[in-house]
Design a protein around this motif. Structure first.
Motif, short mmCIF file in Angstrom:
data_model
loop_
_atom_site.label_atom_id
_atom_site.label_comp_id
_atom_site.label_asym_id
_atom_site.label_seq_id
_atom_site.Cartn_x
_atom_site.Cartn_y
_atom_site.Cartn_z
N LYS A 37 0.82 -1.21 0.00
CA LYS A 37 0.00 0.00 0.00
C LYS A 37 0.86 1.26 0.00
N GLY A 38 0.56 2.15 -0.92
CA GLY A 38 1.26 3.44 -0.97
C GLY A 38 2.52 3.41 -1.82
N SER A 39 2.99 2.23 -2.20
CA SER A 39 4.22 2.19 -3.00
C SER A 39 3.90 2.42 -4.47
N GLU A 40 4.91 2.86 -5.21
CA GLU A 40 4.77 3.09 -6.64
C GLU A 40 5.31 1.87 -7.39
N THR A 76 4.90 4.93 -13.54
CA THR A 76 4.45 4.17 -12.35
C THR A 76 3.04 4.61 -11.95
N SER A 77 2.47 3.84 -11.05
CA SER A 77 1.18 4.20 -10.46
C SER A 77 1.21 3.77 -9.00
N ARG A 78 0.39 4.42 -8.19
CA ARG A 78 0.38 4.13 -6.74
C ARG A 78 -0.48 2.89 -6.46
N GLU A 119 -5.31 8.46 -1.21
CA GLU A 119 -4.04 8.25 -0.53
C GLU A 119 -4.18 8.44 0.99
#
Ligand SMILES: [Zn+2]
Length: 530
Positions: A346-349, A405-407, A530
């Motif tokens: 969670k929260g990583s790209e 990238t995407s979150r 987020e």
């Protein structure tokens, strides 16, 4: 059947006399159990019937070999599974109960690339003869020797025309639908891929080995190999495979056999510069797909211009050393897989688009040479490996990097209208989700689509799609039947790749969500803020 018929009469007679000592009888039979190439001076490869007969004979002679099936080909051939280990039977329940490391080896995904199938049969025979008993202390070895069973039966002397035998022909690359099974791990349009992914869900192997033969570059390696190539793969798994496993096996083979093995590559001259380029980062390929499931994946490519016999042996040595390393490091491997499953993303790209990445500025690549010969039966020319080696130094493009990238959100929400389609893919891949039972509203991020284009060229019977757009916060109403997918689950990397709108190998790319991706519309999957 086949094997029994080949037992000399004298042995058969003595076998009858001592039939109560079944192991002696079985072992005598095994000594005479030969693969099709062994029987024919390496001119032919085994048919489906011969594979089934061979493994039945081997399994009948060993308490450590268990037979099963993991599904069906399009034409209804049962896909054989051979399980080696100290087990009651081949069931997943028995295998889990054993607590051993699970190694899965598949051959013949491309049914013209038959060295893996023959190498596995030889290994299965030696398993029955007790030559690999040590491995059973730490491992269960699960084997699918003839994955593309229908392709195997479409023998033609002009399949793979430059490959050095077998002269009597080999099967074809695709399955009976014309689909390449090694492009089918994400969209899953073949019964074979559906069967294989069902096996991954049921048996959950820690390690997957996929056996092929190369197509092109004239290098001096007997085997080229690959680990997972997608940068979204768990970092520890990636570095363990590259820094330890492949290094160890490569060095052992060199000292044991004298042959060179190295990372798979080709040598295109891009902008006039030589470079050692690996193939592809996308999870439609087996090794990349397995990597995104947090499992150890190893691709093996026997060198197409080595003789058929050498390709079989080279593949066999590779499998033996992979198993030996797995046995020596079983606890570490199991632990590493478990840790990867518990990483909260969670929260990583993570990446959705990628480009080749130079992982070494200068690498010594062993190049080789070939000469032309003629198949005596077809009259077609093919290449034969020369025993010459020269070193060419070049940059190594053995990896990829994300260009976009995407979150990873806490949660994805699938609009009711697309829920049936999306949930069928989540079910196929073994991804967990829940279904909304009462209407609820929430603030989430929705992806507004600004472009939506299909490829000019059909690929695997599909026109691939790419959409552009942007996420923006909005009020979303989830009607009953909508899906909620928590990303805190072991298959989160695979979920992300399937469902992100910009993913280059997900549901959008494979035209599976085409009904809902017109320009100006909202993508039917939302993500939590987020
Ligand atoms: Zn292949």
């Amino acid at each position: 059947m086949l094997a029994t018929a080949r037992i000399p009469r004298t042995l058969w007679f003595w076998g009858l006399l001592i039939w109560t000592t079944s192991s002696a009888w079985g072992q005598s039979g095994l000594d005479q159990l030969l693969t099709a190439p062994e029987r024919t001076n390496f001119e032919t490869t085994s048919t489906y019937e011969e594979v089934v007969s061979f493994i039945e004979t081997a399994a009948a002679a060993s308490e450590r070999l268990h037979l099963s099936s993991f599904g069906y080909s399009l034409e209804g051939r049962s896909l054989p599974l051979v399980v080696f280990g100290d087990l009651d039977d081949a069931s997943a329940t028995s295998i889990y109960k054993s607590g051993k490391l699970r190694v899965f080896i598949q051959a013949n995904i491309h049914a013209g690339e038959v060295c893996g199938k023959e190498a596995l049969l030889m290994i299965i025979r030696d398993m029955a003869l007790g030559k690999y008993d040590d491995l059973a202390q730490e491992l269960v070895v699960i084997m699918a020797p003839i994955y593309n069973a229908d392709g195997n039966e479409r023998v033609n002397l002009f399949n793979r025309p430059r490959q050095n035998g077998p002269y009597g022909g080999m099967g074809q690359r695709p399955n009976a639908q014309g689909l390449d099974l090694n492009r089918d791990h994400m969209k899953v349009k073949s019964p074979e891929a559906r069967s294989l992914i069902g096996l991954f869900n049921e048996y959950d192997p820690h390690v997957v080995v996929d056996l092929h033969t190369t197509n092109g570059t004239r290098h001096a390696y007997h085997i080229t190999y690959s680990t997972p190539l997608n940068p979204n793969t768990d970092r520890n798994i990636d570095s363990f495979l590259r820094q330890r496993w492949m290094k160890d096996v490569t060095a052992t083979i060199k000292s044991r056999i004298g042959w060179d093995y190295y990372y798979y590559g080709n040598l295109p001259y891009r902008q006039g510069e030589a470079g050692w380029y690996t193939f592809d980062h996308r999870p439609r390929f087996n090794n990349n797909y397995v990597g995104l499931r947090n499992r150890m994946a190893i691709l093996s490519e026997g060198y197409a211009y080595a003789t058929f016999e050498e390709r079989i042996l080279a593949t066999r040595y590779f499998v033996e050393e992979i198993l030996s390393f797995a046995s020596d490091n079983s606890k570490v491997i199991a632990q590493m897989v478990e840790v990867a499953d518990n990483v909260d993303l969670k929260g990583s790209e993570l990446g959705v688009r990628f480009a080749p990445h130079m992982n070494e500025a200068s690498t010594d690549i062993l190049m080789g040479d070939v000469y032309t010969e003629t198949n005596p039966y077809s009259g077609a020319t093919y290449f034969n490996r020369k025993d010459t080696v020269y070193t060419q130094t070049m940059p190594n493009y053995g990896a990829f990097e994300a260009t976009e990238t995407s979150r990873v959100p806490d949660t994805y929400y699938v609009d009711k209208k697309a829920a049936d389609v999306v949930s069928s893919y989540l079910d196929t891949h073994g991804i967990a989700y829940s279904v909304v039972s009462t209407t609820r509203s929430l603030v989430a991020e929705a992806f507004a689509i600004t472009t939506s284009d299909v490829s000019k060229n059909e690929f695997q019977q599909i026109f691939e799609r790419e959409i552009n757009g942007a996420y923006a916060q909005t009020e979303v109403t989830l009607e009953p039947g909508s899906l909620i997918i928590d990303t805190n689950q072991p298959l989160a990397r695979l979920l992300f790749y399937l469902i992100e709108p910009r993913s280059d190998d997900g549901l959008v790319d494979w035209a599976i969500l085409d009904k809902w991706v017109e320009v100006g519309s909202i993508y039917p999957v939302f993500r939590s803020v987020e």
